[in-house]
Design a protein around this motif. Structure first.
Motif, mmCIF file in Angstrom:
data_model
loop_
_atom_site.group_PDB
_atom_site.id
_atom_site.type_symbol
_atom_site.label_atom_id
_atom_site.label_comp_id
_atom_site.label_asym_id
_atom_site.label_seq_id
_atom_site.Cartn_x
_atom_site.Cartn_y
_atom_site.Cartn_z
ATOM 1 N N GLY A 131 0.849 -1.131 -0.024
ATOM 2 C CA GLY A 131 -0.021 -0.117 0.047
ATOM 3 C C GLY A 131 0.731 1.105 0.114
ATOM 4 O O GLY A 131 2.094 1.295 -0.283
ATOM 5 N N ARG A 132 0.194 2.418 0.242
ATOM 6 C CA ARG A 132 0.948 3.675 0.243
ATOM 7 C C ARG A 132 1.611 3.899 1.725
ATOM 8 O O ARG A 132 0.992 3.445 2.521
ATOM 9 C CB ARG A 132 -0.210 4.789 0.106
ATOM 10 N N PRO A 133 2.697 4.713 1.593
ATOM 11 C CA PRO A 133 3.199 5.091 2.714
ATOM 12 C C PRO A 133 2.236 5.928 3.492
ATOM 13 O O PRO A 133 1.347 6.274 2.956
ATOM 14 C CB PRO A 133 4.545 5.515 2.548
ATOM 15 N N SER A 134 2.984 6.486 4.810
ATOM 16 C CA SER A 134 2.150 7.517 5.447
ATOM 17 C C SER A 134 1.766 8.631 4.745
ATOM 18 O O SER A 134 0.731 9.281 5.143
ATOM 19 C CB SER A 134 2.945 7.730 6.857
ATOM 20 N N GLY A 135 2.637 8.955 3.858
ATOM 21 C CA GLY A 135 2.220 10.297 3.095
ATOM 22 C C GLY A 135 3.376 10.329 2.105
ATOM 23 O O GLY A 135 4.297 9.365 1.871
ATOM 24 N N PRO A 136 3.357 11.455 1.115
ATOM 25 C CA PRO A 136 4.306 11.809 0.391
ATOM 26 C C PRO A 136 5.936 11.917 0.862
ATOM 27 O O PRO A 136 5.861 12.478 2.104
ATOM 28 C CB PRO A 136 4.143 12.926 -0.393
ATOM 29 N N ILE A 137 6.820 11.512 0.196
ATOM 30 C CA ILE A 137 8.253 11.549 0.713
ATOM 31 C C ILE A 137 8.765 12.809 0.232
ATOM 32 O O ILE A 137 8.800 12.808 -1.180
ATOM 33 C CB ILE A 137 8.852 10.149 0.406
ATOM 34 N N THR A 138 9.471 13.523 0.922
ATOM 35 C CA THR A 138 10.188 14.700 0.339
ATOM 36 C C THR A 138 11.816 14.329 0.312
ATOM 37 O O THR A 138 12.357 14.162 1.173
ATOM 38 C CB THR A 138 10.286 15.891 1.246
ATOM 39 N N LEU A 139 12.000 14.570 -1.226
ATOM 40 C CA LEU A 139 13.510 14.383 -1.447
ATOM 41 C C LEU A 139 14.090 15.808 -1.417
ATOM 42 O O LEU A 139 13.737 16.664 -2.176
ATOM 43 C CB LEU A 139 13.462 13.677 -2.879
ATOM 44 N N ALA A 140 15.212 15.535 -0.854
ATOM 45 C CA ALA A 140 15.737 16.975 -0.241
ATOM 46 C C ALA A 140 17.346 16.723 -0.370
ATOM 47 O O ALA A 140 17.984 15.822 -0.474
ATOM 48 C CB ALA A 140 15.232 17.851 0.742
ATOM 49 N N GLU A 141 18.047 17.705 0.188
ATOM 50 C CA GLU A 141 19.632 17.640 0.656
ATOM 51 C C GLU A 141 19.750 18.414 1.909
ATOM 52 O O GLU A 141 19.125 19.472 2.064
ATOM 53 C CB GLU A 141 20.452 18.166 -0.556
ATOM 54 N N VAL A 142 20.655 17.865 2.600
ATOM 55 C CA VAL A 142 20.920 18.844 3.751
ATOM 56 C C VAL A 142 22.575 18.273 3.801
ATOM 57 O O VAL A 142 23.116 17.206 3.590
ATOM 58 C CB VAL A 142 20.754 17.939 5.246
ATOM 59 N N ALA A 143 23.287 19.482 3.788
ATOM 60 C CA ALA A 143 24.738 19.639 3.570
ATOM 61 C C ALA A 143 25.279 19.005 2.531
ATOM 62 O O ALA A 143 26.143 18.289 2.473
ATOM 63 C CB ALA A 143 25.335 19.117 5.088
ATOM 64 N N GLY A 144 24.409 18.998 1.359
ATOM 65 C CA GLY A 144 24.763 18.355 0.071
ATOM 66 C C GLY A 144 24.763 17.056 -0.021
ATOM 67 O O GLY A 144 24.923 16.452 -0.813
ATOM 68 N N VAL A 145 23.966 16.409 1.165
ATOM 69 C CA VAL A 145 23.763 15.017 0.959
ATOM 70 C C VAL A 145 22.433 14.738 0.777
ATOM 71 O O VAL A 145 21.375 15.409 1.319
ATOM 72 C CB VAL A 145 24.295 14.307 2.673
ATOM 73 N N PRO A 146 21.839 13.684 -0.022
ATOM 74 C CA PRO A 146 20.477 13.351 -0.171
ATOM 75 C C PRO A 146 19.674 12.827 0.593
ATOM 76 O O PRO A 146 20.470 11.937 1.500
ATOM 77 C CB PRO A 146 20.609 12.640 -1.524
ATOM 78 N N VAL A 147 18.601 13.390 1.128
ATOM 79 C CA VAL A 147 17.895 12.861 2.185
ATOM 80 C C VAL A 147 16.488 12.664 1.574
ATOM 81 O O VAL A 147 16.046 13.211 0.737
ATOM 82 C CB VAL A 147 17.674 13.810 3.574
ATOM 83 N N ALA A 148 15.786 11.562 2.270
ATOM 84 C CA ALA A 148 14.291 11.371 2.098
ATOM 85 C C ALA A 148 13.575 11.606 3.262
ATOM 86 O O ALA A 148 13.882 10.880 4.340
ATOM 87 C CB ALA A 148 14.266 9.880 1.540
ATOM 88 N N LEU A 149 12.574 12.490 3.444
ATOM 89 C CA LEU A 149 11.841 12.994 4.803
ATOM 90 C C LEU A 149 10.727 12.372 4.749
ATOM 91 O O LEU A 149 9.668 12.562 3.577
ATOM 92 C CB LEU A 149 11.989 14.250 4.593
ATOM 93 N N LEU A 150 10.135 11.457 5.836
ATOM 94 C CA LEU A 150 8.922 10.992 5.630
ATOM 95 C C LEU A 150 8.245 11.136 7.135
ATOM 96 O O LEU A 150 8.763 11.103 8.304
ATOM 97 C CB LEU A 150 8.873 9.517 5.779
ATOM 98 N N ALA A 151 7.089 11.606 7.318
ATOM 99 C CA ALA A 151 6.404 11.850 8.527
ATOM 100 C C ALA A 151 5.650 10.590 8.794
ATOM 101 O O ALA A 151 4.775 10.491 8.088
ATOM 102 C CB ALA A 151 5.255 13.111 8.274
ATOM 103 N N ARG A 152 6.012 9.930 9.788
ATOM 104 C CA ARG A 152 5.504 8.715 10.325
ATOM 105 C C ARG A 152 4.018 8.804 10.341
ATOM 106 O O ARG A 152 3.301 7.647 9.997
ATOM 107 C CB ARG A 152 6.190 8.166 11.599
ATOM 108 N N HIS A 153 3.200 9.739 11.148
ATOM 109 C CA HIS A 153 1.861 9.684 11.302
ATOM 110 C C HIS A 153 1.141 10.417 10.000
ATOM 111 O O HIS A 153 -0.168 10.575 10.313
ATOM 112 C CB HIS A 153 1.681 10.269 12.561
ATOM 113 N N GLY A 154 1.660 10.805 9.103
ATOM 114 C CA GLY A 154 0.852 11.408 7.824
ATOM 115 C C GLY A 154 0.669 12.725 8.160
ATOM 116 O O GLY A 154 0.982 13.489 9.330
ATOM 117 N N GLU A 155 0.142 13.260 7.076
ATOM 118 C CA GLU A 155 -0.002 14.909 7.097
ATOM 119 C C GLU A 155 -1.307 14.921 8.146
ATOM 120 O O GLU A 155 -2.047 14.277 7.965
ATOM 121 C CB GLU A 155 -0.668 15.506 5.919
ATOM 122 N N GLY A 156 -1.104 16.105 9.181
ATOM 123 C CA GLY A 156 -2.158 16.179 9.926
ATOM 124 C C GLY A 156 -2.206 15.334 11.128
ATOM 125 O O GLY A 156 -2.999 15.131 11.938
ATOM 126 N N HIS A 157 -0.987 14.368 11.271
ATOM 127 C CA HIS A 157 -0.889 13.351 12.483
ATOM 128 C C HIS A 157 -2.205 12.559 12.472
ATOM 129 O O HIS A 157 -2.887 12.360 13.587
ATOM 130 C CB HIS A 157 -0.623 14.048 13.740
#
Length: 292
Positions: free
Chosen positions: A34-60
């Protein structure tokens, strides 16, 4: 080693603050679970690729028992994540572990019973789990916390209860008698699934209050108590974000593979030649290199 990508899973409070790590591309992911808790944000921190996920979904909106843990870990793995830094709010079972401190636990007692806890429903796979958190990542977090303004406790046992109700006083006293330091609801089966997916996984626990073993001050009514706890969540969240910021480039600098990344090498007990083709195909993102 191959290119590092860090997954960041947020719990209470941190989920809403993940954007503070930097804007990025929103990615919707489908998984066999199925779908994960919500969309995953692909970004960078200090030039390092990161994938950010809110465990409880948008609006918790997802309580700890209904979080799609398998979909969450599968989605991160499918996007190329190699290491996961997770966080979550907990209650403290020890006087010395005060609200707003941070804890990097090293052990877990799993009391959950309603959550699918493996990717491998169609074959027998038994990963080693004596040390449920990646020691390499734990050491990175410890190093990142050098000189940190907030106290960081190294080690401690996390009791993961089913919830969503909090503990009774008797349960809280029982957990203390076991020698546990923290009580929470979200690290299991998340850490188990990360090991099955051969991801390095470590947790930053955010104590927001003392569990009910310790009576609250008589001067605090229920409204003021909740206000105090929410204030602790906010402060601990900011501390955790700063620790994650410091840790991400240290993760990228790791130059040796970790045993977590070959956790399945000796764990598959089933005869692989007898696996159904659809099972092989479904599990290929995780088992592919062991299927020939």
């Amino acid at each position: 080693m191959s290119r590092v990508m860090v997954g960041v899973i947020g719990g209470t409070g941190l989920g809403e603050a993940l954007g503070a790590l930097g804007g990025g591309e929103l990615r919707e992911v489908d998984t066999p679970y199925g779908r994960p808790s919500g969309p995953i944000t692909l970004a960078e921190v200090a030039g390092v690729p990161v994938a950010l996920l809110a465990r409880h979904g948008e609006g918790h909106l997802k309580n700890p028992s209904t979080v799609p843990y398998r979909a969450n870990i599968w989605a991160l793995k499918s996007l190329g994540v190699t290491h996961v830094l997770a966080s979550g709010a907990v209650g403290s079972l020890r006087e010395e572990v005060a609200p707003r401190h941070l804890v990097i636990p090293d052990q877990v007692i799993d009391k959950t019973h309603r959550r699918p806890g493996t990717f491998f429903d169609d074959l027998a796979v038994h990963v080693e789990f004596a040390n449920p958190f990646c020691s390499t990542l734990r050491n990175v977090l410890v190093k990142a916390g050098t000189g940190f303004p907030t106290r960081i406790h190294q080690g401690g046992t996390y009791v993961c209860m089913e919830g969503p109700q909090f503990s009774t006083r008797a349960e809280s006293e029982l957990h203390r008698s076991w020698g546990a330091s923290l009580i929470g609801m979200t690290v299991m089966p998340e850490a188990k699934l990360a090991r099955e997916a051969e991801l390095c996984y470590a947790l930053v626990a955010l104590p927001t209050d003392y569990d009910c073993w310790k009576p609250h001050p008589a001067s605090l009514d229920q409204a003021r108590l909740i206000e105090e706890i929410l204030g602790n969540v906010k402060a601990a969240t900011q501390n955790a974000l700063e620790l994650v910021r410091r840790a991400v480039p240290l993760v990228a600098a790791l130059d040796k593979p970790c045993s977590c990344q070959s956790a399945l090498a000796l764990a598959i007990w089933s005869d692989r030649s007898r696996l159904a083709p659809d099972v092989k195909e479904r599990l290929r993102p995780i088992l592919g290199r062991y299927l020939g």
